[in-house]
Design an enzyme around this catalytic site. Structure first.
Site, PDB file in Angstrom:
ATOM      1  N   HIS A  65       6.940  -0.818 -14.745  1.00 19.00           N
ATOM      2  CA  HIS A  65       7.978  -1.603 -14.064  1.00 19.00           C
ATOM      3  C   HIS A  65       8.093  -3.037 -14.549  1.00 19.00           C
ATOM      4  CE1 HIS A  65       4.323  -2.602 -11.758  1.00 19.00           C
ATOM      5  NE2 HIS A  65       4.913  -3.771 -11.577  1.00 19.00           N
TER       6      HIS A  65
HETATM    7  C1  UD1 Z   1       7.659  -6.867  -7.879  1.00 23.96           C
HETATM    8  C2  UD1 Z   1       6.789  -8.045  -8.303  1.00 23.96           C
HETATM    9  C3  UD1 Z   1       5.795  -7.593  -9.356  1.00 23.96           C
HETATM   10  C4  UD1 Z   1       5.004  -6.388  -8.868  1.00 23.96           C
HETATM   11  C5  UD1 Z   1       5.948  -5.295  -8.429  1.00 23.96           C
HETATM   12  C6  UD1 Z   1       5.152  -4.171  -7.840  1.00 23.96           C
HETATM   13  C7  UD1 Z   1       7.742 -10.327  -8.375  1.00 23.96           C
HETATM   14  C8  UD1 Z   1       8.341 -11.350  -9.262  1.00 23.96           C
HETATM   15  N1  UD1 Z   1       7.619  -9.094  -8.933  1.00 23.96           N
HETATM   16  O1  UD1 Z   1       8.404  -6.437  -9.017  1.00 23.96           O
HETATM   17  O2  UD1 Z   1       4.890  -8.638  -9.633  1.00 23.96           O
HETATM   18  O3  UD1 Z   1       4.201  -5.933  -9.931  1.00 23.96           O
HETATM   19  O4  UD1 Z   1       6.834  -5.814  -7.424  1.00 23.96           O
HETATM   20  O5  UD1 Z   1       5.861  -2.994  -7.723  1.00 23.96           O
HETATM   21  O6  UD1 Z   1       7.421 -10.610  -7.258  1.00 23.96           O
HETATM   22  N2  UD1 Z   1      14.043  -2.226  -5.485  1.00 23.96           N
HETATM   23  C9  UD1 Z   1      14.454  -1.169  -4.717  1.00 23.96           C
HETATM   24  N3  UD1 Z   1      13.729  -0.906  -3.577  1.00 23.96           N
HETATM   25  C10 UD1 Z   1      12.670  -1.627  -3.171  1.00 23.96           C
HETATM   26  C11 UD1 Z   1      12.276  -2.716  -3.964  1.00 23.96           C
HETATM   27  C12 UD1 Z   1      12.980  -3.005  -5.116  1.00 23.96           C
HETATM   28  O7  UD1 Z   1      15.406  -0.488  -5.029  1.00 23.96           O
HETATM   29  O8  UD1 Z   1      12.069  -1.312  -2.133  1.00 23.96           O
HETATM   30  C13 UD1 Z   1      14.786  -2.508  -6.741  1.00 23.96           C
HETATM   31  C14 UD1 Z   1      15.925  -3.495  -6.561  1.00 23.96           C
HETATM   32  O9  UD1 Z   1      16.948  -3.129  -7.416  1.00 23.96           O
HETATM   33  C15 UD1 Z   1      15.293  -4.800  -7.060  1.00 23.96           C
HETATM   34  C16 UD1 Z   1      14.361  -4.299  -8.153  1.00 23.96           C
HETATM   35  O10 UD1 Z   1      13.882  -3.047  -7.695  1.00 23.96           O
HETATM   36  O11 UD1 Z   1      16.238  -5.699  -7.524  1.00 23.96           O
HETATM   37  C17 UD1 Z   1      13.196  -5.214  -8.420  1.00 23.96           C
HETATM   38  O12 UD1 Z   1      12.478  -5.536  -7.214  1.00 23.96           O
HETATM   39  P1  UD1 Z   1      11.633  -6.894  -7.109  1.00 23.96           P
HETATM   40  O13 UD1 Z   1      10.815  -6.915  -5.875  1.00 23.96           O
HETATM   41  O14 UD1 Z   1      12.504  -8.070  -7.386  1.00 23.96           O
HETATM   42  O15 UD1 Z   1      10.690  -6.798  -8.366  1.00 23.96           O
HETATM   43  P2  UD1 Z   1       9.740  -5.634  -8.814  1.00 23.96           P
HETATM   44  O16 UD1 Z   1      10.141  -5.201 -10.197  1.00 23.96           O
HETATM   45  O17 UD1 Z   1       9.626  -4.607  -7.765  1.00 23.96           O
HETATM   46  N1  UDP Z   2       0.969   3.071  -6.661  1.00 28.66           N
HETATM   47  C1  UDP Z   2       1.349   4.055  -5.746  1.00 28.66           C
HETATM   48  N2  UDP Z   2       2.397   4.891  -6.065  1.00 28.66           N
HETATM   49  C2  UDP Z   2       3.052   4.809  -7.257  1.00 28.66           C
HETATM   50  C3  UDP Z   2       2.657   3.811  -8.181  1.00 28.66           C
HETATM   51  C4  UDP Z   2       1.627   2.950  -7.835  1.00 28.66           C
HETATM   52  O1  UDP Z   2       0.751   4.175  -4.669  1.00 28.66           O
HETATM   53  O2  UDP Z   2       3.985   5.597  -7.478  1.00 28.66           O
HETATM   54  C5  UDP Z   2      -0.112   2.141  -6.274  1.00 28.66           C
HETATM   55  C6  UDP Z   2      -1.260   2.066  -7.251  1.00 28.66           C
HETATM   56  O3  UDP Z   2      -2.265   3.010  -6.954  1.00 28.66           O
HETATM   57  C7  UDP Z   2      -1.780   0.650  -7.020  1.00 28.66           C
HETATM   58  C8  UDP Z   2      -0.511  -0.117  -6.658  1.00 28.66           C
HETATM   59  O4  UDP Z   2       0.453   0.848  -6.295  1.00 28.66           O
HETATM   60  O5  UDP Z   2      -2.662   0.658  -5.915  1.00 28.66           O
HETATM   61  C9  UDP Z   2      -0.013  -0.950  -7.808  1.00 28.66           C
HETATM   62  O6  UDP Z   2       1.260  -1.448  -7.518  1.00 28.66           O
HETATM   63  P1  UDP Z   2       2.336  -1.791  -8.624  1.00 28.66           P
HETATM   64  O7  UDP Z   2       2.021  -1.073  -9.892  1.00 28.66           O
HETATM   65  O8  UDP Z   2       3.666  -1.574  -8.010  1.00 28.66           O
HETATM   66  O9  UDP Z   2       2.166  -3.364  -8.797  1.00 28.66           O
HETATM   67  P2  UDP Z   2       1.223  -4.309  -9.675  1.00 28.66           P
HETATM   68  O10 UDP Z   2      -0.182  -3.933  -9.405  1.00 28.66           O
HETATM   69  O11 UDP Z   2       1.627  -4.126 -11.108  1.00 28.66           O
HETATM   70  O12 UDP Z   2       1.569  -5.677  -9.235  1.00 28.66           O
END
Ligand code: UD1
Ligand code: UDP
Length: 376
Positions: A206
């Site tokens: 992601h």
């Molecule tokens: C965010 C965090 C990242 C973390 C990740 C974990 C920041 C800058 N980024 O990235 O550090 O590793 O979460 O997963 O804080 N969206 C949905 N449903 C949701 C959430 C998001 O559809 O419940 C979609 C939306 O289109 C949104 C995009 O995902 O614009 C990105 O979501 P956002 O929270 O901005 O960043 P992540 O890529 O999820």
């Molecule tokens: N994880 C989960 N389901 C998924 C992918 C990840 O439960 O489909 C869990 C994973 O085991 C870990 C956490 O989500 O505990 C990591 O989150 P993510 O990769 O979204 O964020 P990051 O750690 O990169 O900030």
């Protein structure tokens, strides 16, 4: 009773908050209150984790949702300031490195409420990552630093943080795994996906650097297609990635590929059940690099750097350039991947050390601090 706000916002936060919430509930001096900013809001990115990690619904839900970085940071600050002003917590605990982490730390610091950063001090050294900015901002203004590994202490000391403010507590993600170990083992995700008889790799991606441009994502998809010749792949697709695959017209190829199973994001128990049985994990996630090191599972991280270097120096994680992914997975299948060891204090007891630290810092107990690392 100390009123302690625990800020939960996005998927990787929930497994850091849950063990701490549980440990604080077991004290007779702290009243933990979960505040959800709403950064992640889909059922499979948020609610599922409250269920899987046995947390009650958040006491406050700010419902900030998605947006640009400024919108998200500003939205969380405005909404959380109202809650912090009316509730006046004694302490605010922020976790990880997402936008909500920095936003709530800023609110606390400006209101004069002490802020603790759980997972402080990690640095990738790469300011193109939004998380690196969040880490730097949070660590510049918080009051207490709970670190997961000695390199984090070294970074903080180098940046001028007073050693007395740092407690090396270990890795709290491991507490969640240990807390839910039996429930994870009892899941039947492997059976449900027909994975009992063949080796498979779990894929999760992601990072904007991998998925936001077609120039990065198309070659990555091509490598996944090539990798499926070596072993099955289960790709749990993050919503950001799902959107980009569709935008760039790459979803069809993956859906049609034999040997690749696409799923929606999985709940924690299901996901960890899959990881535990995997031959390898392909990821750009921070947390997954740590979980695989703990479990001794080969982890191929599609990034140029990591803020979690102990997963490489001690663990099973290696940084892999996209063009080399399929070849590296072939090495895993042939049994050629380094073994690792577990980093110190990744032991399932980090939450207890956090609670002891808070108790001492709140002036409720005289306990000794944990080992600190001298500036190298
Ligand atoms: C965010 C965090 C990242 C973390 C990740 C974990 C920041 C800058 N980024 O990235 O550090 O590793 O979460 O997963 O804080 N969206 C949905 N449903 C949701 C959430 C998001 O559809 O419940 C979609 C939306 O289109 C949104 C995009 O995902 O614009 C990105 O979501 P956002 O929270 O901005 O960043 P992540 O890529 O999820
Ligand atoms: N994880 C989960 N389901 C998924 C992918 C990840 O439960 O489909 C869990 C994973 O085991 C870990 C956490 O989500 O505990 C990591 O989150 P993510 O990769 O979204 O964020 P990051 O750690 O990169 O900030």
């Amino acid at each position: 009773m100390l009123k302690v706000h625990l800020i939960a916002a996005a998927r990787p936060n929930f497994m850091k908050v849950a063990p701490l919430y549980r440990a604080l509930c077991h004290t007779d001096w702290a009243a933990p209150v979960i505040v959800h900013t709403g950064q992640h809001y889909d059922a499979n990115m948020s609610d599922a984790f409250f269920r899987d990690l046995q947390m009650p619904p958040p006491a406050f839900h700010l419902e900030v949702g998605s947006g640009s970085h400024a919108e998200q940071l500003g939205g969380v600050m405005v909404a959380y300031e109202k809650v912090a002003l009316s509730e006046r917590p004694d302490w605010i605990i922020v976790v990880g490195d997402v936008n909500s982490t920095a936003a709530c730390a800023l609110v606390g610091a400006k209101l004069g409420i002490p802020v603790i950063h759980l997972e402080a001090g990690l640095r990738s050294g790469d300011r193109r990552m939004p998380e690196e900015i969040n880490r730097l901002v949070t660590d510049a203004i918080c009051d207490v630093y709970w670190t997961p590994s000695p390199d984090a202490d070294v970074h903080l000391l180098r940046e001028g943080v007073d050693a007395a403010k740092i407690d090396f507590v270990g890795n709290i993600m491991i507490d969640s795994y240990e807390m839910m170990r039996e429930a994870i083992a009892a899941e039947r995700t492997r059976e449900a996906l027909g994975l009992l008889d063949s080796p498979y790799a779990v894929v999760t991606l992601h990072r904007p650097s991998n998925v936001d441009s077609e120039a990065a994502l198309r070659p990555l998809v091509n490598q996944l297609l090539a990798s499926a010749a070596h072993l099955k792949l289960v790709f749990a697709v993050h919503p950001r990635t799902r959107k980009r695959l569709e935008d760039f017209g790459l979803s069809g190829m993956l859906e049609a590929a034999p040997g690749i199973i696409l799923t929606a994001p999985l709940g924690y128990l299901q996901f960890m059940n899959l990881v535990c049985g995997a031959a390898a994990v392909v990821t750009d996630s921070g947390g997954v690099q740590e979980e695989t090191t703990y479990l001794g599972i080969p982890c191929l991280t599609l990034r140029e750097n990591t803020e979690r270097p102990v997963t490489i120096s001690q663990g099973t994680n290696r940084l892999v350039p996209t063009p080399a992914l399929a070849a590296h997975l072939a090495s895993v299948v042939e049994g050629r991947w380094p073994k690792g060891t577990r980093p110190v204090l990744w032991d399932g007891h980090a939450a207890e050390r956090c609670v002891a630290s808070l108790r001492r810092r709140a002036g409720l107990a005289r306990t000794t601090g944990h080992r600190r690392v001298a500036l190298a």
